[in-house]
Design a protein around this motif. Structure first.
Motif, PDB file in Angstrom:
ATOM      1  N   ILE A 491     -17.911   8.113  -6.364  1.00 16.69           N
ATOM      2  CA  ILE A 491     -17.454   8.213  -4.987  1.00 16.69           C
ATOM      3  C   ILE A 491     -16.220   7.334  -4.832  1.00 16.69           C
ATOM      4  CG2 ILE A 491     -19.684   8.775  -3.951  1.00 16.69           C
ATOM      5  CD1 ILE A 491     -20.027   5.793  -3.296  1.00 16.69           C
ATOM      6  N   SER A 492     -15.471   7.574  -3.756  1.00 19.88           N
ATOM      7  CA  SER A 492     -14.288   6.772  -3.501  1.00 19.88           C
ATOM      8  C   SER A 492     -14.023   6.764  -2.001  1.00 19.88           C
ATOM      9  CB  SER A 492     -13.086   7.327  -4.281  1.00 19.88           C
ATOM     10  OG  SER A 492     -12.008   6.420  -4.222  1.00 19.88           O
ATOM     11  N   ASP A 493     -12.843   6.292  -1.622  1.00 15.72           N
ATOM     12  CA  ASP A 493     -12.443   6.230  -0.228  1.00 15.72           C
ATOM     13  C   ASP A 493     -10.973   6.625  -0.149  1.00 15.72           C
ATOM     14  OD1 ASP A 493     -11.338   4.954   2.287  1.00 15.72           O
ATOM     15  OD2 ASP A 493     -13.448   4.375   2.503  1.00 15.72           O
ATOM     16  N   ASP A 494     -10.662   7.530   0.762  1.00 11.38           N
ATOM     17  CA  ASP A 494      -9.300   8.060   0.855  1.00 11.38           C
ATOM     18  C   ASP A 494      -8.259   6.979   1.156  1.00 11.38           C
ATOM     19  OD1 ASP A 494     -10.180  10.591   0.297  1.00 11.38           O
ATOM     20  OD2 ASP A 494     -10.307  11.216   2.402  1.00 11.38           O
ATOM     21  N   ARG A 495      -8.693   5.849   1.692  1.00 19.49           N
ATOM     22  CA  ARG A 495      -7.745   4.773   1.990  1.00 19.49           C
ATOM     23  C   ARG A 495      -7.198   4.113   0.719  1.00 19.49           C
ATOM     24  NH1 ARG A 495     -11.550   1.276   5.791  1.00 19.49           N
ATOM     25  NH2 ARG A 495     -13.092   2.211   4.370  1.00 19.49           N
ATOM     26  N   LEU A 496      -7.901   4.265  -0.390  1.00 25.86           N
ATOM     27  CA  LEU A 496      -7.524   3.549  -1.597  1.00 25.86           C
ATOM     28  C   LEU A 496      -6.263   4.098  -2.246  1.00 25.86           C
ATOM     29  CD1 LEU A 496     -10.974   2.912  -3.310  1.00 25.86           C
ATOM     30  CD2 LEU A 496      -9.549   1.285  -2.055  1.00 25.86           C
ATOM     31  N   GLY A 497      -6.084   5.414  -2.242  1.00 31.53           N
ATOM     32  CA  GLY A 497      -4.931   6.011  -2.893  1.00 31.53           C
ATOM     33  C   GLY A 497      -3.610   5.440  -2.402  1.00 31.53           C
ATOM     34  N   PRO A 498      -3.336   5.483  -1.096  1.00 29.28           N
ATOM     35  CA  PRO A 498      -2.079   4.917  -0.590  1.00 29.28           C
ATOM     36  C   PRO A 498      -1.951   3.415  -0.838  1.00 29.28           C
ATOM     37  CG  PRO A 498      -3.051   6.404   1.030  1.00 29.28           C
ATOM     38  CD  PRO A 498      -4.078   6.206  -0.042  1.00 29.28           C
ATOM     39  N   LEU A 499      -3.067   2.696  -0.774  1.00 32.40           N
ATOM     40  CA  LEU A 499      -2.995   1.255  -1.005  1.00 32.40           C
ATOM     41  C   LEU A 499      -2.630   0.945  -2.451  1.00 32.40           C
ATOM     42  CD1 LEU A 499      -6.051  -0.056   1.065  1.00 32.40           C
ATOM     43  CD2 LEU A 499      -3.633  -0.585   1.464  1.00 32.40           C
ATOM     44  N   TRP A 500      -3.235   1.667  -3.401  1.00 30.84           N
ATOM     45  CA  TRP A 500      -2.902   1.411  -4.794  1.00 30.84           C
ATOM     46  C   TRP A 500      -1.467   1.849  -5.102  1.00 30.84           C
ATOM     47  CZ3 TRP A 500      -8.461   1.197  -6.000  1.00 30.84           C
ATOM     48  CH2 TRP A 500      -8.773   0.088  -6.813  1.00 30.84           C
ATOM     49  N   GLU A 501      -1.048   2.930  -4.498  1.00 35.37           N
ATOM     50  CA  GLU A 501       0.331   3.356  -4.696  1.00 35.37           C
ATOM     51  C   GLU A 501       1.295   2.282  -4.202  1.00 35.37           C
ATOM     52  OE1 GLU A 501       3.276   7.126  -3.541  1.00 35.37           O
ATOM     53  OE2 GLU A 501       1.231   7.036  -2.773  1.00 35.37           O
ATOM     54  N   LYS A 502       0.974   1.715  -3.059  1.00 34.11           N
ATOM     55  CA  LYS A 502       1.809   0.654  -2.493  1.00 34.11           C
ATOM     56  C   LYS A 502       1.801  -0.593  -3.388  1.00 34.11           C
ATOM     57  CE  LYS A 502       2.298  -1.983   1.834  1.00 34.11           C
ATOM     58  NZ  LYS A 502       1.678  -2.237   3.171  1.00 34.11           N
ATOM     59  N   ALA A 503       0.621  -0.957  -3.881  1.00 33.70           N
ATOM     60  CA  ALA A 503       0.507  -2.154  -4.719  1.00 33.70           C
ATOM     61  C   ALA A 503       1.260  -1.983  -6.032  1.00 33.70           C
ATOM     62  CB  ALA A 503      -0.960  -2.459  -5.001  1.00 33.70           C
ATOM     63  N   ASN A 504       1.173  -0.795  -6.611  1.00 35.20           N
ATOM     64  CA  ASN A 504       1.813  -0.563  -7.903  1.00 35.20           C
ATOM     65  C   ASN A 504       3.336  -0.545  -7.813  1.00 35.20           C
ATOM     66  OD1 ASN A 504      -0.633  -0.432  -9.277  1.00 35.20           O
ATOM     67  ND2 ASN A 504      -0.813   1.783  -9.034  1.00 35.20           N
ATOM     68  N   LYS A 505       3.864  -0.372  -6.612  1.00 35.07           N
ATOM     69  CA  LYS A 505       5.315  -0.350  -6.425  1.00 35.07           C
ATOM     70  C   LYS A 505       5.878  -1.719  -6.033  1.00 35.07           C
ATOM     71  CE  LYS A 505       5.461   4.435  -4.721  1.00 35.07           C
ATOM     72  NZ  LYS A 505       5.773   5.267  -3.527  1.00 35.07           N
TER      73      LYS A 505
END
Length: 565
Positions: A491-505
């Protein structure tokens, strides 16, 4: 010890932790973000000496609990090679462009590259100049095309490559080969953990460029070596593998004559060490420590580790498809007691961990679990009631069903079993029955990947680049049987994708840590797993063995492993 890699770049791994639990307590969890200030172990536990201090020759006998053939691949970049024991067997044959240092930073490995530079920030470009002396074990050159083909395979999600997932490969826009010994990597967008890419072992271009070769060519025999050792004898029946120095190795001449790996069950390791069958063993229990110290000349090493234990829930199956049940179980676990009884008998300080990305002692660590979830039986009961469970006659029931669950453990693996018993004891205080489901150790991670469990407890081992490396553990959501991921909660949470994208940049480390804390808060909100404790690295070695053993970050230089003169 049963382990599994999370992301090959950085050799993140899964490992079982040591735990002997006696009894149960319901004291509140007092661990907090102050944990990193508690007593810390050294970063390197072994004796470090120069090559001139080592004798020429000698044999090193090591044990593993699983083999590349058992797991399904000798290709270090294949999904089936995620098991850390597989990587341990392969490691003396592998080389990396950058390697971890003692303090957790990184440096260029001059055996493979003369320089690694960030030559542009916009667009982000990394330029690598290779050591022209580097060759494969047959003497053919190790070239830029080999790295380009390897990176292309690992970022190819359409052609059927069975790879170990990592966010770093998907961040690549292009790999441009200038000549045989120089290439550059252009990232599609800013990617802060770019050195993680360069901890990827290369494959020959001919192998990496062919999906069938990548997936199937090395199921029972190794890929070509580009390290200081090569395989000399492979006995898949007896499960004994012997390595000898690579005759075409261009670096410091290895000191050892042979390195032999043999499969020995975890419960038999202490006696095998005492009987001189092996020269090194990881210590997981007080009994093992006692047996190891009884051996004449044994040396006990301790260092801080990167592995953290946890309880992971199968979020797609009852009862853990309900977040309230997951949180209630988390609140019932006495993490402080489990940490204390797990580590202190090994002569090491103990602390809980409550961060899903950083380890205690790493910059950015905070105990989000302790602050947000905590140990609270009353609140746990309220959450169960909110989900319709009724507490009557010493059990929780709903729609005619009793709330119980099992923890799947590998048979014969004492540390896993004992930690599961700790979970069992903790849940008695909440009147939830926990059973242990023992499966053959060779099938353990196969069952986990297939979703054939309700909960499991093993350990994730971090990397120098914890933010990007942690992503595949939590995002995206996975389906049962998906071999291209290791989100074993599914399972996951849709909020994580944008946050990880932001962190990786984000190149600003302070800002990246702030984003990582947001990620932690989201994970605490849907709670796919409960972090329990980081466990120390405690090992026993034969007297005189140098430059080998336990270290928090520093990688092993196999050409410098040997015995003192």
């Amino acid at each position: 010890m049963i382990r599994k890699n999370t992301a090959l770049a950085g050799l993140a791994a899964i490992g079982v932790g040591a735990l002997l639990l006696a009894g149960c307590a319901s004291t509140p969890n007092t661990s907090s973000s102050e944990s990193p200030t508690q007593e810390q172990l050294p970063l390197v536990g072994y004796e470090q000496v120069a090559a001139s201090d080592l004798a020429d020759g000698g044999e090193l006998n090591l044990a593993v609990t699983s083999t590349p053939t058992d797991e399904g691949s000798w290709n270090p970049n294949h999904a089936a090679a995620q098991n850390v024991d597989v990587q341990q067997v392969l490691e003396p044959t592998l080389g990396y462009l950058v390697i971890p240092t003692e303090d957790g930073s990184w440096q260029v490995d001059k055996n493979y590259a003369t320089s690694v530079e960030l030559t542009s920030e916009d667009p982000q470009i990394v330029t690598v100049k290779l050591n022209e002396d580097a060759v494969w074990q047959d003497g053919s050159p190790l070239t830029a095309n080999d790295y380009a083909a390897t990176f292309a395979a690992l970022r190819d999600t359409e052609s059927g490559y069975e790879t170990i997932p990592s966010a770093v490969f998907q961040a690549i826009d292009s790999v441009d080969v200038a000549n045989d010994y120089e290439f550059s990597v252009t990232f599609a967008e800013t990617f802060a953990d770019w050195p993680n890419l360069l901890q990827t072992p290369p494959l020959p271009a001919a192998v990496a460029s062919d999906v069938n070769s990548f997936n199937t060519a090395f199921t029972s025999a190794p890929a070509p070596s580009n390290g200081p050792f090569i395989f000399d004898k492979i006995d898949n029946d007896a499960k004994i593998f012997t390595l000898i120095p690579n005759p075409n190795w261009w670096g410091e001449k290895p000191k050892l004559d042979t390195i032999t790996f043999k499969v020995i069950a975890q419960e038999a390791l202490p006696q095998a060490f005492a009987n001189d069958e092996i020269d090194y063993m990881e210590i997981l229990t007080p009994d093992a420590l006692e047996t190891a110290t009884s051996k004449d000349g044994a040396v006990i090493q301790r260092s801080g580790g990167l592995t953290w234990s946890h309880l992971t829930f199968n979020g797609k199956s009852a009862p853990f498809d309900d977040v309230n049940v997951r949180k209630a179980v988390g609140m019932a676990l006495d993490r402080e007691l489990i940490a204390r009884v797990a580590n202190e008998p090994l002569g090491a300080p103990a602390t809980t961990t409550g961060d899903w990305i950083f380890m205690p002692g790493q910059e950015g660590y905070e105990d989000h679990f302790g602050d947000i979830i905590g140990h609270d039986l009353d609140k746990a009961a309220t959450l169960l009631e909110d989900s319709g469970w009724k507490h009557e006659d010493g059990e929780w029931t709903k729609d005619g069903k009793t709330l119980t669950f099992s923890v799947t453990v590998p048979a014969g693996t004492e540390s896993n079993i004992n930690r599961a018993l700790g979970v069992q004891d903790s849940l008695k205080a909440l009147d939830i029955e926990v059973t242990l489901d023992q499966v053959p150790s060779a099938e353990y991670f196969n069952n986990i990947g297939a979703g054939k469990f309700q909960s499991v407890t093993f350990g994730w081992q971090g990397t120098l680049f914890p933010i990007s490396s942690a992503q595949p553990v939590f995002y995206p959501e996975m389906e049962f049987g998906d071999e291209n991921g290791y989100n074993y909660a599914f399972i996951s949470d849709d909020r994580l994708g944008p946050l990880w994208e932001k962190a990786n940049k984000e190149l600003d480390e302070t800002k990246r840590i702030e984003i990582a804390q947001e990620i932690n808060e989201v994970i605490a909100d849907y709670l796919p797993m409960v972090p329990i404790y980081p466990y120390p690295e405690v090992v026993a070695t034969d007297k005189g063995l140098a430059n080998f053993g336990t270290a928090t970050f520093k990688s092993t230089d196999w050409s410098l492993v040997g015995y003192l003169k």
